[in-house]
Design an enzyme around this catalytic site. Structure first.
Site, PDB file in Angstrom:
ATOM      1  N   HIS A 354       0.840  -1.195   0.000  1.00 25.58           N
ATOM      2  CA  HIS A 354       0.000   0.000   0.000  1.00 25.58           C
ATOM      3  C   HIS A 354       0.877   1.247   0.000  1.00 25.58           C
ATOM      4  O   HIS A 354       0.716   2.135  -0.858  1.00 25.58           O
ATOM      5  CB  HIS A 354      -0.933   0.022   1.210  1.00 25.58           C
ATOM      6  CG  HIS A 354      -1.800   1.241   1.260  1.00 25.58           C
ATOM      7  ND1 HIS A 354      -3.026   1.318   0.632  1.00 25.58           N
ATOM      8  CD2 HIS A 354      -1.595   2.461   1.824  1.00 25.58           C
ATOM      9  CE1 HIS A 354      -3.542   2.517   0.816  1.00 25.58           C
ATOM     10  NE2 HIS A 354      -2.695   3.237   1.547  1.00 25.58           N
ATOM     11  N   GLU A 355       1.817   1.310   0.945  1.00 21.65           N
ATOM     12  CA  GLU A 355       2.653   2.511   1.031  1.00 21.65           C
ATOM     13  C   GLU A 355       3.523   2.668  -0.206  1.00 21.65           C
ATOM     14  O   GLU A 355       3.720   3.781  -0.709  1.00 21.65           O
ATOM     15  CB  GLU A 355       3.515   2.463   2.299  1.00 21.65           C
ATOM     16  CG  GLU A 355       2.749   2.282   3.596  1.00 21.65           C
ATOM     17  CD  GLU A 355       1.639   3.289   3.788  1.00 21.65           C
ATOM     18  OE1 GLU A 355       1.729   4.410   3.253  1.00 21.65           O
ATOM     19  OE2 GLU A 355       0.659   2.953   4.477  1.00 21.65           O
ATOM     20  N   HIS A 358       1.902   4.357  -3.209  1.00 26.00           N
ATOM     21  CA  HIS A 358       1.823   5.818  -3.193  1.00 26.00           C
ATOM     22  C   HIS A 358       2.913   6.439  -4.076  1.00 26.00           C
ATOM     23  O   HIS A 358       2.792   7.610  -4.456  1.00 26.00           O
ATOM     24  CB  HIS A 358       1.966   6.349  -1.767  1.00 26.00           C
ATOM     25  CG  HIS A 358       0.723   6.235  -0.951  1.00 26.00           C
ATOM     26  ND1 HIS A 358      -0.410   6.974  -1.211  1.00 26.00           N
ATOM     27  CD2 HIS A 358       0.435   5.477   0.140  1.00 26.00           C
ATOM     28  CE1 HIS A 358      -1.340   6.680  -0.317  1.00 26.00           C
ATOM     29  NE2 HIS A 358      -0.856   5.778   0.519  1.00 26.00           N
ATOM     30  N   GLU A 377      -5.253   7.992  -1.952  1.00 26.55           N
ATOM     31  CA  GLU A 377      -5.494   6.822  -1.117  1.00 26.55           C
ATOM     32  C   GLU A 377      -6.365   5.786  -1.825  1.00 26.55           C
ATOM     33  O   GLU A 377      -6.142   4.580  -1.688  1.00 26.55           O
ATOM     34  CB  GLU A 377      -6.147   7.240   0.199  1.00 26.55           C
ATOM     35  CG  GLU A 377      -5.268   8.092   1.095  1.00 26.55           C
ATOM     36  CD  GLU A 377      -4.053   7.357   1.657  1.00 26.55           C
ATOM     37  OE1 GLU A 377      -3.898   6.148   1.387  1.00 26.55           O
ATOM     38  OE2 GLU A 377      -3.266   8.004   2.363  1.00 26.55           O
ATOM     39  N   TYR A 439     -10.454   6.183   1.010  1.00 23.88           N
ATOM     40  CA  TYR A 439      -9.845   4.915   0.624  1.00 23.88           C
ATOM     41  C   TYR A 439     -10.823   4.048  -0.166  1.00 23.88           C
ATOM     42  O   TYR A 439     -10.516   3.573  -1.262  1.00 23.88           O
ATOM     43  CB  TYR A 439      -9.384   4.140   1.860  1.00 23.88           C
ATOM     44  CG  TYR A 439      -8.219   4.737   2.606  1.00 23.88           C
ATOM     45  CD1 TYR A 439      -6.950   4.154   2.541  1.00 23.88           C
ATOM     46  CD2 TYR A 439      -8.367   5.869   3.389  1.00 23.88           C
ATOM     47  CE1 TYR A 439      -5.872   4.693   3.240  1.00 23.88           C
ATOM     48  CE2 TYR A 439      -7.302   6.415   4.090  1.00 23.88           C
ATOM     49  CZ  TYR A 439      -6.050   5.821   4.009  1.00 23.88           C
ATOM     50  OH  TYR A 439      -4.989   6.370   4.695  1.00 23.88           O
TER      51      TYR A 439
END
Length: 614
Positions: A354-355, A358, A377, A439
């Site tokens: 997920h990170e 970005h 997000e 999200y």
């Protein structure tokens, strides 16, 4: 042809050209010298910024972000946490009581500006908590540059959110959003958003950073370490040359990024490996029984970058660092800070992926996060589910990678707490509502687009979005423009419903009438959001027959999708509440009738979408 007419034509052409080339973006070059007092969690900072005004506007003021000024009692962040209580971010409160209210004075965050100059001349400035407004000595004309120099000192706050000292995993310093950071200026003006806990925005910039710190520390950062042999952790036999204060200098550089972040700890280990056609990956963490999953990450991270590059465009930076930072997960340029302790490799990968995603939907396609948090997000969550589904296939078959988010959205709509995704990130009144609008609604926005225009068109849209907008600042309007060009459809209506409202999708099978040679089906639109409908028929011989009911709003209609070939039926007008059609199958031929076997339609009431024929 008269001279006056020629002049008129020239002016008109000039105006047209200006409109066609209206996009611009600012740019900065930072040079920093930081001297860290590790024992007292403070540092002295000097920096120069070469700032280029590529806008058509003359600038008389500039704004800087001073994020750490939020970490103290009575700050706007503290006020917001107290207002939200138990509905806010659980990392900022304990049982609804703000953790900020009880920070000891010596552990507050602070960025104290000593002075700032423009081309050597002192400037007047005023501090508005996390925003510094600077009055220029000389206005910056369009397409010109200026140099700012400044000195400041900072107090690293107790870690409550993202940045800070001595977090619960024992990391000494997580140093993020830590320097006076010039704000973004674009068509909408200065992005001078107060920091009360949510997202960030900045112009692209180059960084040249020197960090002087005690020789026993290891630093992990988002950038290129220019002197790895001079410091601890990056080579087998470093030649550490400490100064008279037992400090060594770490020299980092980075090009064309939004920010520069770092963390420091005396017990960090550094591991690295290179991904074929991808970045060099650094793992910076404390080795222990609780972090043993880190040692198994290499094949999963390698596969992650290969999938992301293929689906969403190539990662453009030379490296990426996953750093044990201690507060959930938070993305920065060329690195992320994540919790180090993990129950399993899969859960750690879910956080890291997920990170890491970005890097696409925050760093490369750098939307204004405070204004469009769902584009960052939400798109990142879509990418996370996309890659996790392939790297860790579910033990039980699922109809699509996004089904959990669709089910969570369906459940949340019944809570009565939903807020529109169009709201500014920091202005949601309920923390859970923010999560779903940003999200979940952001992710399902892409899922629904795939359903409306076909997955192949969605994939083309994502790649074209990257091709046109990586290392720029796109808006939702830019994304929709690309989706419409790729698909040939009008999609503005869907963007409006999904992002600007909390209206929902709810279609159902109202009636089925069996005849001697056919079956007639009536569908109903029971809610407010109109959609095209994929209708599927399972025959008793296990054959699936697919139908598509086009929606008039799209003007152009889907021609293929993941279900394979389908038969197009008559258009369903968006004002029409019911729709009746006939299929050439009898009751004894039919097994199941259903709306959207793929389960991509974000229908808030699935109970009436399927009829088993008995």
């Amino acid at each position: 042809m008269t001279k006056h007419f020629l002049l008129f034509i020239t002016l008109i052409c000039g105006l047209f050209s200006a409109q066609q080339n209206a996009y611009y973006q600012q740019f900065a070059k930072y040079k920093m010298d930081i001297d860290v007092d590790a024992a007292n969690y403070t540092f002295q900072g000097k920096q120069s910024i070469d700032y280029t005004n590529n806008s058509p506007d003359e600038l008389n003021v500039v704004y800087f972000n001073l994020y750490w000024n939020a970490f103290k009692p009575g700050s706007m962040m503290d006020q917001r946490v107290q207002f939200q209580g138990k509905t806010g971010d659980s990392r900022l409160n304990v049982n609804g009581i703000s953790r900020l209210a009880s920070i000891p004075k010596d552990q507050e965050g602070a960025q104290n500006i000593h002075w700032i100059k423009q081309n050597g001349k002192l400037l007047k400035f005023e501090i508005q908590e996390t925003i510094m407004k600077v009055y220029l000595d000389q206005p910056m004309k369009s397409n010109s540059s200026t140099k700012f120099t400044m000195e400041w000192d900072a107090n690293i706050p107790m870690q409550i959110r993202r940045s800070g000292r001595n977090n619960r995993e024992g990391i000494d310093m997580t140093v993020t959003q830590w320097y006076p950071k010039i704000a973004e200026y674009d068509y909408d003006g200065w992005a001078a958003f107060d920091y009360v806990g949510r997202e960030f925005h900045a112009p692209f910039a180059d960084f040249d950073v020197n960090i002087k710190i005690d020789k026993n520390y290891v630093i992990g950062a988002g950038g290129t370490l220019e002197n790895p042999s001079d410091v601890k952790g990056y080579t087998d036999s470093p030649s550490i040359k400490a100064d008279k204060n037992d400090k060594v200098n770490w020299h980092w550089t980075a090009k064309n990024m939004l920010d520069f972040a770092w963390a420091a700890d005396r017990d960090y280990s550094v591991e690295s490996f290179s991904v074929l056609n991808g970045p060099k990956v650094y793992l910076v963490y404390q080795k222990s029984e609780k972090t043993k999953a880190w040692s198994e990450l290499k094949p999963y991270i390698t596969k992650y970058y290969q999938l992301m590059n293929a689906a969403f465009g190539d990662y453009v930076y030379p490296s990426y660092a996953f750093i044990q930072g201690g507060d959930g997960g938070m993305e920065y340029g060329m690195c992320t800070m994540v919790l180090g302790e993990a129950k399993s490799v899969e859960s750690l990968c879910g956080l890291m992926f997920h990170e890491g995603s970005h890097s696409w939907f925050q760093q490369m396609m750098a939307t204004n996060e405070p204004m469009y948090p769902w584009m960052d997000e939400g798109f990142t969550s879509y990418a996370e589910d996309y890659v996790m589904y392939q790297i860790f296939p579910p033990k039980e078959a699922k109809p699509n990678p996004f089904i959990n988010s669709l089910h969570a959205y369906e459940k949340f709509t019944k809570s009565g707490l939903e807020e529109p995704a169009v709201w500014l990130g920091d202005h949601h009144d309920n923390g859970t509502a923010y999560t779903y609008s940003t999200y979940v609604k952001g992710e399902t926005f892409l899922v629904e687009l795939g359903y409306i225009m076909g997955e192949e068109n969605l994939q083309k849209t994502m790649k074209e979005y990257y091709n046109q907008w990586h290392q720029k600042h796109p808006t939702d309007r830019d994304f929709i423009h690309i989706a419409q060009k790729v698909s040939g459809m009008d999609l503005k209506w869907f963007h409006h419903y999904w992002i600007n409202t909390t209206k929902t999708i709810d279609y159902g099978i109202k009636n089925v009438q069996y005849d001697m040679t056919s079956t007639t089906i009536t569908l109903a639109n029971n809610s407010q959001v109109p959609m095209p409908i994929d209708f599927n028929v399972l025959l008793k011989d296990k054959t699936i027959v697919n139908y598509q009911i086009p929606l008039n709003l799209t003007r152009t209609f889907k021609t293929k999708d993941i279900n394979g070939d389908f038969k197009s039926l008559a258009i369903w007008q968006w004002t029409q509440r019911e729709y009746t059609f006939t299929i050439p199958y009898t009751k004894d031929q039919l097994a199941v009738l259903g709306i959207d076997f793929s389960q991509r339609l974000a229908d808030v009431n699935q109970a009436d979408n399927i009829v088993e024929v008995k």
